[in-house]
Design a protein around this motif. Sequence first.
Motif, mmCIF file in Angstrom:
data_model
loop_
_atom_site.group_PDB
_atom_site.id
_atom_site.type_symbol
_atom_site.label_atom_id
_atom_site.label_comp_id
_atom_site.label_asym_id
_atom_site.label_seq_id
_atom_site.Cartn_x
_atom_site.Cartn_y
_atom_site.Cartn_z
ATOM 1 N N VAL A 133 32.715 47.866 33.268
ATOM 2 C CA VAL A 133 31.965 46.623 33.074
ATOM 3 C C VAL A 133 32.455 45.539 34.032
ATOM 4 C CG1 VAL A 133 31.269 44.866 31.400
ATOM 5 C CG2 VAL A 133 31.643 47.223 30.649
ATOM 6 N N PHE A 134 33.764 45.379 34.109
ATOM 7 C CA PHE A 134 34.342 44.302 34.911
ATOM 8 C C PHE A 134 34.016 44.460 36.399
ATOM 9 C CE2 PHE A 134 38.242 42.422 37.016
ATOM 10 C CZ PHE A 134 37.817 41.107 36.882
ATOM 11 N N MET A 135 33.953 45.690 36.879
ATOM 12 C CA MET A 135 33.684 45.932 38.302
ATOM 13 C C MET A 135 32.264 45.544 38.710
ATOM 14 S SD MET A 135 35.762 49.513 38.867
ATOM 15 C CE MET A 135 35.090 49.824 40.494
ATOM 16 N N GLU A 136 31.403 45.299 37.722
ATOM 17 C CA GLU A 136 30.029 44.866 38.022
ATOM 18 C C GLU A 136 29.923 43.343 38.114
ATOM 19 O OE1 GLU A 136 27.597 46.951 38.802
ATOM 20 O OE2 GLU A 136 29.108 48.529 38.580
ATOM 21 N N SER A 137 31.009 42.647 37.836
ATOM 22 C CA SER A 137 30.978 41.180 37.835
ATOM 23 C C SER A 137 31.031 40.621 39.251
ATOM 24 C CB SER A 137 32.158 40.619 37.024
ATOM 25 O OG SER A 137 33.387 40.874 37.705
ATOM 26 N N GLN A 138 30.516 39.409 39.405
ATOM 27 C CA GLN A 138 30.604 38.736 40.699
ATOM 28 C C GLN A 138 32.041 38.356 41.014
ATOM 29 O OE1 GLN A 138 27.792 35.665 41.736
ATOM 30 N NE2 GLN A 138 26.155 36.618 40.563
ATOM 31 N N MET A 139 32.837 38.123 39.984
ATOM 32 C CA MET A 139 34.249 37.807 40.195
ATOM 33 C C MET A 139 34.954 38.950 40.907
ATOM 34 S SD MET A 139 36.084 35.822 37.038
ATOM 35 C CE MET A 139 35.209 36.671 35.743
ATOM 36 N N PHE A 140 34.737 40.162 40.405
ATOM 37 C CA PHE A 140 35.388 41.327 41.010
ATOM 38 C C PHE A 140 34.844 41.566 42.413
ATOM 39 C CE2 PHE A 140 36.000 45.841 41.863
ATOM 40 C CZ PHE A 140 37.343 46.001 41.541
ATOM 41 N N ALA A 141 33.526 41.437 42.579
ATOM 42 C CA ALA A 141 32.912 41.646 43.899
ATOM 43 C C ALA A 141 33.476 40.658 44.920
ATOM 44 C CB ALA A 141 31.394 41.487 43.797
ATOM 45 N N GLY A 142 33.634 39.388 44.522
ATOM 46 C CA GLY A 142 34.187 38.382 45.424
ATOM 47 C C GLY A 142 35.632 38.660 45.783
ATOM 48 N N PHE A 143 36.387 39.119 44.792
ATOM 49 C CA PHE A 143 37.802 39.452 44.998
ATOM 50 C C PHE A 143 37.952 40.573 46.027
ATOM 51 C CE2 PHE A 143 41.339 42.287 43.832
ATOM 52 C CZ PHE A 143 42.418 41.415 43.861
ATOM 53 N N ILE A 144 37.178 41.642 45.853
ATOM 54 C CA ILE A 144 37.255 42.787 46.760
ATOM 55 C C ILE A 144 36.740 42.423 48.157
ATOM 56 C CG2 ILE A 144 36.321 45.086 47.239
ATOM 57 C CD1 ILE A 144 38.598 45.017 45.169
ATOM 58 N N GLN A 145 35.658 41.679 48.209
ATOM 59 C CA GLN A 145 35.123 41.279 49.513
ATOM 60 C C GLN A 145 36.150 40.471 50.304
ATOM 61 O OE1 GLN A 145 31.820 38.420 49.659
ATOM 62 N NE2 GLN A 145 30.855 39.705 51.201
ATOM 63 N N ASP A 146 36.852 39.610 49.615
ATOM 64 C CA ASP A 146 37.880 38.809 50.267
ATOM 65 C C ASP A 146 38.977 39.703 50.838
ATOM 66 O OD1 ASP A 146 39.274 36.224 50.825
ATOM 67 O OD2 ASP A 146 40.721 37.029 49.394
ATOM 68 N N ARG A 147 39.358 40.738 50.074
ATOM 69 C CA ARG A 147 40.412 41.659 50.539
ATOM 70 C C ARG A 147 39.921 42.554 51.673
ATOM 71 N NH1 ARG A 147 41.740 38.241 46.617
ATOM 72 N NH2 ARG A 147 43.943 38.379 46.126
ATOM 73 N N GLU A 148 38.647 42.893 51.654
ATOM 74 C CA GLU A 148 38.091 43.721 52.732
ATOM 75 C C GLU A 148 38.051 42.955 54.053
ATOM 76 O OE1 GLU A 148 34.969 46.782 50.542
ATOM 77 O OE2 GLU A 148 34.307 44.740 51.007
ATOM 78 N N LEU A 149 37.814 41.644 53.975
ATOM 79 C CA LEU A 149 37.638 40.844 55.187
ATOM 80 C C LEU A 149 38.930 40.223 55.699
ATOM 81 C CD1 LEU A 149 34.321 38.974 54.271
ATOM 82 C CD2 LEU A 149 34.598 40.956 55.765
ATOM 83 N N ARG A 150 39.904 40.055 54.831
ATOM 84 C CA ARG A 150 41.127 39.345 55.255
ATOM 85 C C ARG A 150 41.953 40.196 56.203
ATOM 86 N NH1 ARG A 150 45.323 38.423 50.368
ATOM 87 N NH2 ARG A 150 43.650 37.010 49.743
ATOM 88 N N LYS A 151 42.569 39.545 57.153
ATOM 89 C CA LYS A 151 43.463 40.227 58.098
ATOM 90 C C LYS A 151 44.894 40.050 57.595
ATOM 91 C CE LYS A 151 40.037 41.315 60.742
ATOM 92 N NZ LYS A 151 39.562 42.712 60.801
ATOM 93 N N CYS A 152 45.543 38.989 58.081
ATOM 94 C CA CYS A 152 46.885 38.692 57.606
ATOM 95 C C CYS A 152 46.860 37.329 56.941
ATOM 96 C CB CYS A 152 47.887 38.683 58.759
ATOM 97 S SG CYS A 152 48.440 40.318 59.211
ATOM 98 N N ARG A 153 47.420 37.252 55.782
ATOM 99 C CA ARG A 153 47.459 35.990 55.068
ATOM 100 C C ARG A 153 48.718 35.960 54.216
ATOM 101 N NH1 ARG A 153 42.381 34.484 51.412
ATOM 102 N NH2 ARG A 153 41.325 35.076 53.336
#
Length: 328
Positions: free
Chosen positions: A266-286
Amino acid sequence: IVLDEVERRRGISAALVYPFMRSLMESPFPAPGKTIKVKTFLPGAGNEVLELRRPMDSRLEHVDFECLFACLSVRQLIRIFASLLLERRVIFVADKLSTLSSCSHAVVALLYPFSWQHTFIPVLPASMIDIVCCPTPFLVGLLSSSLPRLKGLPVEEALMVNLGSDRFIRQMDDEDTLLPRKLQAALEQALERKSELISQDSDSDSDDECNTLNGLVSEVFIRFFVETVGHYSLFLTQSEKGERAFQREAFRKSVASKSIRRFLEVFMESQMFAGFIQDRELRKCRAKGLFEQRVEQYLEELPDTEQSGMNKFLRGLGNKMKFLHKKN
């Protein structure tokens, strides 16, 4: 601290402010928990070295969890947390604007490292009350004077919380079943014993930030997310072009606990989770935030922590929880 120093210099002469700010701006921005030294000059005091420490968890600088526990029992708070986590509609009702504002900001802070992606109005003006009829997720606050009108509106399924009486005006009746059962029990136990834990920790040599209610509550909820999604980085693959992609199904199926897998469905369908993963997919070094640091510790311990449920959760909270683990 910076503003205090600026005011201190301005009280002597406005000309002293610019050299101080220039020296500050030329210093590297510290990573969370790190300290920088800024050399300054002050008439009468001579050369000074000002130490500025960035909080490990700076997002809590303007958050007060005390208000949540003043208004809500631990059980009710966890039900609200679960409802927000699954992006439901939540309405806070209180007599004071300050209560609405403080509690709304504090409960959203519990979602870290995730961010609330939907409508967020800590104090909703009475003239805009029709917003609560919106079919999309929201978290809004209303003054008690609007309660009669609220009850007369065709509000879709929502959790309505009276912060003045620690009661739900309306609920879905499944709030106790949304989180993994053992982790929910561990959350409840840690929060019910928060005063004991803070007192125990203040006697140790640990970081001052952990000796506060804010620090402890933050760690408790971070541990919940570490236990449920802390392995996410193991399922971020990188292509030859350097692009990252998240392996969703492999991530979910890798969890041994059936209740956590059901929660993740259920949680993986949320926009919160989608935003979290998208941020990790796009981030380089932080710079690594507190959650990433706790995840690193968790992954290092993983082979040695096969125990489950309460003891595993409490052990994972760190030194401040060790005596709890022994009692269990």
